[in-house]
Enzyme design. Sequence first.
Site, PDB file in Angstrom:
ATOM      1  N   GLY A  83       0.846  -1.187   0.000  1.00 42.29           N
ATOM      2  CA  GLY A  83       0.000   0.000   0.000  1.00 42.29           C
ATOM      3  C   GLY A  83       0.880   1.235   0.000  1.00 42.29           C
ATOM      4  CB  CYS A 135     -12.016  22.842  18.587  1.00 43.25           C
ATOM      5  SG  CYS A 135     -12.545  24.276  17.653  1.00 43.25           S
TER       6      CYS A 135
HETATM    7  C1  LIG Z   1      -2.964  -2.390   5.385  1.00 44.50           C
HETATM    8  C2  LIG Z   1      -2.719  -3.698   4.766  1.00 44.50           C
HETATM    9  C3  LIG Z   1      -1.805  -3.811   3.713  1.00 44.50           C
HETATM   10  C4  LIG Z   1      -0.968  -2.672   3.221  1.00 44.50           C
HETATM   11  O1  LIG Z   1      -0.094  -2.190   4.188  1.00 44.50           O
HETATM   12  P1  LIG Z   1       1.054  -1.175   3.751  1.00 44.50           P
HETATM   13  O2  LIG Z   1       1.837  -0.990   4.983  1.00 44.50           O
HETATM   14  O3  LIG Z   1       0.385   0.069   3.303  1.00 44.50           O
HETATM   15  O4  LIG Z   1       1.818  -1.825   2.665  1.00 44.50           O
HETATM   16  C5  LIG Z   1      -1.669  -5.048   3.107  1.00 44.50           C
HETATM   17  N1  LIG Z   1      -2.393  -6.119   3.512  1.00 44.50           N
HETATM   18  C6  LIG Z   1      -3.275  -6.037   4.530  1.00 44.50           C
HETATM   19  C7  LIG Z   1      -4.026  -7.238   4.915  1.00 44.50           C
HETATM   20  C8  LIG Z   1      -3.454  -4.837   5.193  1.00 44.50           C
HETATM   21  O5  LIG Z   1      -4.309  -4.772   6.209  1.00 44.50           O
END
Ligand SMILES: *Cc1c(COP(=O)(O)O)cnc(C)c1O
Length: 428
Positions: A288, A357
């Site tokens: 991600g 706030c």
């Molecule tokens: C959040 C998540 C990812 C991605 O995590 P990153 O740190 O953004 O790469 C991948 N797989 C699962 C199951 C996640 O919950």
Amino acid sequence: MHHFSLQGGDLFVEGCRISDIAREHGTPLYVYSAATITDNYDALATALAPLDPMICFAMKANSTLGVLSLLARRGCGFDLVSGGELFRVKQAGGAPHRCTFAGVGKTRAEIEAAILAGVYSFNAESVAELEAINHISGEMKQRAPVAIRVNPNVDAGTHAKITTGTYENKFGIAFEEIASLYEYAATSLKNLELRGVQMHIGSQITETGPFVKAIQKMLPLVSELKRKHNIQFFDIGGGMGIVYKDALASGKPDWWKANPQQMTPAMYAAAIIPLLKDLGLKILIEPGRFLTGNAGVLVTDVLYVKNTGAKNFVIVDAAMNDLIRPAFYDSYHEIIPLVASEGKGKLVPTDVVGPVCESGDYFTKDRLLPVLKAGDKIALMSAGAYGFVMSSNYNTRPRPAEILVKGNKATIVRKREKFEDLVRGETV
Ligand SMILES: *Cc1c(COP(=O)(O)O)cnc(C)c1O
């Protein structure tokens, strides 16, 4: 790797001066670099090519359609966590058959929609969920492809709020219970196809060690599942970290090569390929942050400077509702004035805060920054992952516009919200 740079002291994204974009579109404003996202994807795909992986972008990191469509057009799959994300994937031209559906609390409606769309696999996180998917797919006269999320009980050495792979948290099923659970599913849950196995140990992991440790722990189990249940894939999750400190310098290719705190795709690949290449399974990964984190900035305007004697506050027009990471995870975002003439002189300890706030509404505390004045604009760097997606309308603040830059072209990919947008669906 990214395409943000200082040119003559002004901050550029690809071929665009960010202060020009901010003048045209106002602040607060998210600005993304398309080339950064596609380069990151290509670098990862190239480095992992010997595994012929399926890369599923964990779209909870950034689910803006303009961003998703860039990746979809490259053949990227997606890791979903909700029915809403499945809807977005389809809107963006993504292929559901290259999507995994994760999350501990899938609803009946979400499970039905994902079966109908033909997702590649459900990544299931409890026995009760497996039974629910089995029941629903039976009603639909389908077989649902599933993988079970294994909690390998490996500490990823990251922030407590983003560690997921130990028994202290809600994710996955304990390593020791997995083999018998596959047996149970194979014998009793006939509407499931046991297609794979999955893990994810946490986020913002900046060294290869925890990945290697978790994969090594999983390998005997994965081989056993392949032998006994003919699974097709091993999904090793996401979690590759990015550089937040020195984010601007990290765009330079020489820095990227030389700096040990940057886990490059090549380093990641070199560590995991030898472990996985002879497994005979399809390998999935779910990055991600790695794909979009350094590809976006949040641009904000200095409204007021307030010196209380004890503290120097710079009050900006962005707030925790626009970017919650500092308040939520104590996260660090590098702060860069947009033009050379702003933010001059000696460095002074500064708190950069928003108008909301809440005492938690700050972007940094006691950071040494150049002296800023009202009207100066600054960029909060590395805001391309877990930025806009976590924004809210708290304090009835419209959410920012989002701009996607390609070369010297800046396109609005999401309009700034209007007050009318904020009361839509409400009645007096
Ligand atoms: C959040 C998540 C990812 C991605 O995590 P990153 O740190 O953004 O790469 C991948 N797989 C699962 C199951 C996640 O919950």
